[in-house]
Enzyme design. Structure first.
Site, PDB file in Angstrom:
ATOM      1  N   ASP A  47       0.842  -1.201   0.000  1.00  0.00           N
ATOM      2  CA  ASP A  47       0.000   0.000   0.000  1.00  0.00           C
ATOM      3  C   ASP A  47       0.878   1.251   0.000  1.00  0.00           C
ATOM      4  O   ASP A  47       1.644   1.467   0.945  1.00  0.00           O
ATOM      5  CB  ASP A  47      -0.890   0.004   1.252  1.00  0.00           C
ATOM      6  CG  ASP A  47      -1.858   1.173   1.261  1.00  0.00           C
ATOM      7  OD1 ASP A  47      -2.916   1.034   0.628  1.00  0.00           O
ATOM      8  OD2 ASP A  47      -1.547   2.215   1.859  1.00  0.00           O
ATOM      9  N   TYR A  52       2.828  10.002  -0.259  1.00  0.00           N
ATOM     10  CA  TYR A  52       3.899   9.449   0.576  1.00  0.00           C
ATOM     11  C   TYR A  52       5.284   9.779  -0.014  1.00  0.00           C
ATOM     12  O   TYR A  52       6.296   9.644   0.670  1.00  0.00           O
ATOM     13  CB  TYR A  52       3.775   7.925   0.757  1.00  0.00           C
ATOM     14  CG  TYR A  52       2.481   7.454   1.397  1.00  0.00           C
ATOM     15  CD1 TYR A  52       1.590   8.346   1.990  1.00  0.00           C
ATOM     16  CD2 TYR A  52       2.138   6.106   1.402  1.00  0.00           C
ATOM     17  CE1 TYR A  52       0.401   7.911   2.557  1.00  0.00           C
ATOM     18  CE2 TYR A  52       0.954   5.658   1.975  1.00  0.00           C
ATOM     19  CZ  TYR A  52       0.086   6.572   2.546  1.00  0.00           C
ATOM     20  OH  TYR A  52      -1.095   6.131   3.101  1.00  0.00           O
ATOM     21  N   LYS A  77      -2.810   5.962  -4.404  1.00  0.00           N
ATOM     22  CA  LYS A  77      -3.959   6.835  -4.109  1.00  0.00           C
ATOM     23  C   LYS A  77      -3.822   8.208  -4.763  1.00  0.00           C
ATOM     24  O   LYS A  77      -2.708   8.726  -4.898  1.00  0.00           O
ATOM     25  CB  LYS A  77      -4.092   7.024  -2.585  1.00  0.00           C
ATOM     26  CG  LYS A  77      -3.955   5.723  -1.797  1.00  0.00           C
ATOM     27  CD  LYS A  77      -4.197   5.888  -0.310  1.00  0.00           C
ATOM     28  CE  LYS A  77      -3.848   4.616   0.443  1.00  0.00           C
ATOM     29  NZ  LYS A  77      -2.455   4.537   0.894  1.00  0.00           N
ATOM     30  N   HIS A 110      -7.898   9.421  -2.000  1.00  0.00           N
ATOM     31  CA  HIS A 110      -7.267   9.381  -0.668  1.00  0.00           C
ATOM     32  C   HIS A 110      -8.168   9.984   0.412  1.00  0.00           C
ATOM     33  O   HIS A 110      -8.251   9.456   1.523  1.00  0.00           O
ATOM     34  CB  HIS A 110      -5.932  10.136  -0.735  1.00  0.00           C
ATOM     35  CG  HIS A 110      -4.927   9.709   0.273  1.00  0.00           C
ATOM     36  ND1 HIS A 110      -3.596   9.558  -0.005  1.00  0.00           N
ATOM     37  CD2 HIS A 110      -5.049   9.387   1.579  1.00  0.00           C
ATOM     38  CE1 HIS A 110      -2.951   9.169   1.084  1.00  0.00           C
ATOM     39  NE2 HIS A 110      -3.810   9.057   2.055  1.00  0.00           N
TER      40      HIS A 110
HETATM   41  P1  NDP Z   1       0.788   1.422  11.834  1.00  0.00           P
HETATM   42  O1  NDP Z   1      -0.479   1.499  12.608  1.00  0.00           O
HETATM   43  O2  NDP Z   1       1.009   0.296  10.909  1.00  0.00           O
HETATM   44  O3  NDP Z   1       2.010   1.532  12.869  1.00  0.00           O
HETATM   45  C1  NDP Z   1       3.314   1.716  12.402  1.00  0.00           C
HETATM   46  C2  NDP Z   1       4.193   2.090  13.578  1.00  0.00           C
HETATM   47  O4  NDP Z   1       4.328   0.990  14.462  1.00  0.00           O
HETATM   48  C3  NDP Z   1       5.578   2.500  13.168  1.00  0.00           C
HETATM   49  O5  NDP Z   1       6.031   3.460  14.092  1.00  0.00           O
HETATM   50  C4  NDP Z   1       6.355   1.199  13.306  1.00  0.00           C
HETATM   51  O6  NDP Z   1       7.701   1.479  13.576  1.00  0.00           O
HETATM   52  C5  NDP Z   1       5.686   0.561  14.500  1.00  0.00           C
HETATM   53  N1  NDP Z   1       5.659  -0.909  14.439  1.00  0.00           N
HETATM   54  C6  NDP Z   1       5.282  -1.690  13.402  1.00  0.00           C
HETATM   55  N2  NDP Z   1       5.320  -2.979  13.735  1.00  0.00           N
HETATM   56  C7  NDP Z   1       5.749  -3.039  15.004  1.00  0.00           C
HETATM   57  C8  NDP Z   1       6.007  -4.094  15.889  1.00  0.00           C
HETATM   58  N3  NDP Z   1       5.796  -5.348  15.528  1.00  0.00           N
HETATM   59  N4  NDP Z   1       6.457  -3.790  17.139  1.00  0.00           N
HETATM   60  C9  NDP Z   1       6.665  -2.508  17.514  1.00  0.00           C
HETATM   61  N5  NDP Z   1       6.440  -1.453  16.704  1.00  0.00           N
HETATM   62  C10 NDP Z   1       5.992  -1.715  15.460  1.00  0.00           C
HETATM   63  O7  NDP Z   1       1.004   2.831  11.096  1.00  0.00           O
HETATM   64  P2  NDP Z   1       0.476   3.662   9.887  1.00  0.00           P
HETATM   65  O8  NDP Z   1      -0.282   4.796  10.457  1.00  0.00           O
HETATM   66  O9  NDP Z   1       1.626   3.899   9.016  1.00  0.00           O
HETATM   67  O10 NDP Z   1      -0.592   2.786   9.095  1.00  0.00           O
HETATM   68  C11 NDP Z   1      -0.239   1.685   8.297  1.00  0.00           C
HETATM   69  C12 NDP Z   1      -0.454   1.976   6.812  1.00  0.00           C
HETATM   70  O11 NDP Z   1      -1.789   2.335   6.521  1.00  0.00           O
HETATM   71  C13 NDP Z   1       0.341   3.178   6.301  1.00  0.00           C
HETATM   72  O12 NDP Z   1       1.717   2.914   6.235  1.00  0.00           O
HETATM   73  C14 NDP Z   1      -0.362   3.436   5.006  1.00  0.00           C
HETATM   74  O13 NDP Z   1       0.032   2.508   4.027  1.00  0.00           O
HETATM   75  C15 NDP Z   1      -1.805   3.252   5.428  1.00  0.00           C
HETATM   76  N6  NDP Z   1      -2.386   4.546   5.877  1.00  0.00           N
HETATM   77  C16 NDP Z   1      -3.359   5.126   5.088  1.00  0.00           C
HETATM   78  C17 NDP Z   1      -3.928   6.325   5.429  1.00  0.00           C
HETATM   79  C18 NDP Z   1      -4.976   6.906   4.552  1.00  0.00           C
HETATM   80  O14 NDP Z   1      -5.381   8.077   4.759  1.00  0.00           O
HETATM   81  N7  NDP Z   1      -5.472   6.174   3.571  1.00  0.00           N
HETATM   82  C19 NDP Z   1      -3.533   7.074   6.646  1.00  0.00           C
HETATM   83  C20 NDP Z   1      -2.558   6.355   7.464  1.00  0.00           C
HETATM   84  C21 NDP Z   1      -2.034   5.146   7.062  1.00  0.00           C
HETATM   85  P3  NDP Z   1       8.904   1.134  12.554  1.00  0.00           P
HETATM   86  O15 NDP Z   1       8.475   1.469  11.174  1.00  0.00           O
HETATM   87  O16 NDP Z   1      10.010   2.020  13.072  1.00  0.00           O
HETATM   88  O17 NDP Z   1       9.196  -0.321  12.754  1.00  0.00           O
END
Ligand code: NDP
Length: 279
Positions: A47, A52, A77, A110
């Protein structure tokens, strides 16, 4: 169930049940290697989004993985500044070019009501949608969907849409389960994709989740992602760390009991809530 299991969308296309998120994944080597790690770990669904700023690196990661295109599901998006017929046409072509792909599997509006088009968001969405429908006919996109839409946005879109949206990607985790939007999606055969399934990292501080995770000998992340799947959602966890990318795939050797699901569902507001798309 496994990482490559799919949901069937209302248009008959299939979509892998877990996607790999890339928001805030820095463009360049980080995004490229995160995508490579994800594909190595078995994800087949990526995704991204124009906003981004990492479509080129995501595309490079995909190319380097050597995973066959037909095995992959790629979403991008349309950003808020491009809600018109001509601008959407251009944005679709730009995303394809940056990703280095002939088509994307899913293309989403989006946000339903960006500030740029606040006076007439209904018309702006309808015009962008027309360009998206033509891109489907031209073979540039397989399925169309939306993101951050609520029922009134979808109702308006459906008035002119010839191709129905099959996905609504929304903020969805135990802190905010957006029950009304999810019920609307279900009623209209629209799959609810769970963005920020880990609350953009905030979910890890909820004490009740740590306790439940310990009883299953699983991590908080695995518990929350498993919950999303058991609700029939499609979680999109993001990470740039290989160990976490792998951890977030280990969801298929346990099942949450209905009482634990209910206990987690009751944890509202502890790690943020969805923002209002009309504000
Ligand atoms: P998530 O809810 O997936 O959380 C990601 C965070 O959690 C990062 O800080 C990551 O750190 C940390 N993390 C991930 N896995 C673990 C783990 N196993 N243990 C501890 N920490 C962990 O975040 P997002 O808000 O990015 O949402 C996910 C995806 O959804 C986005 O990347 C995007 O593709 C989509 N999205 C879409 C939106 C929209 O408007 N359509 C808005 C927001 C998100 P690190 O990377 O440092 O490991």
């Amino acid at each position: 169930m496994s990482l490559t299991d799919t949901y069937t969308l209302a248009n008959g296309e299939t979509i892998p049940k877990v996607g790999f998120g890339t928001w805030q994944t820095p463009d360049g080597d980080v995004a490229e290697s995160a995508v490579l790690s994800a594909l190595k770990a078995g994800y087949r669904h990526i995704d991204t989004a124009a906003i981004y700023g990492n479509e080129e690196s995501v595309g490079r990661g995909i190319a380097k993985s050597k995973v066959a295109r037909e095995e992959l599901f790629v979403t991008t998006k349309l950003w808020n500044s491009n809600h018109s017929y001509e601008l959407a046409q251009k944005a679709i072509d730009e995303s394809l070019q940056k990703l280095g792909l002939d088509y994307v599997d899913l293309y989403l509006i989006h946000c339903p009501n960006p500030k740029e088009f606040r006076e007439n968001w209904q018309k702006a969405n309808a015009q962008a949608w027309k360009a998206m429908e033509e891109a489907v006919e031209a073979g540039k996109i397989r399925s169309l969907g939306v993101s951050n839409f609520r029922s009134h946005h979808l109702d308006a879109l459906m008035q002119t849409a010839k191709i129905k949206p099959v996905v609504n990607q929304i903020y969805l985790n135990p802190s905010d389960q957006q029950e009304e939007v999810v019920a609307y999606n279900q009623k209209h055969d629209i799959l609810s994709e769970a963005y920020s399934p880990l609350g953009t990292g905030k979910i890890f501080t909820v004490p009740e989740l740590k306790e439940i995770a310990a009883t299953y000998k699983k991590t908080v992340s695995q518990i929350v992602l498993r919950l999303s799947l058991q609700h029939g959602f499609l979680p999109l966890p993001k990470s740039v760390h290989e160990d976490r990318i792998i951890e977030n795939t280990q969801l298929f050797d346990f099942e949450l009991s209905s009482s634990d699901m209910a206990a987690i569902d009751a944890l509202k507001g502890q790690a943020g809530v969805a923002s209002d798309p009309d504000k």
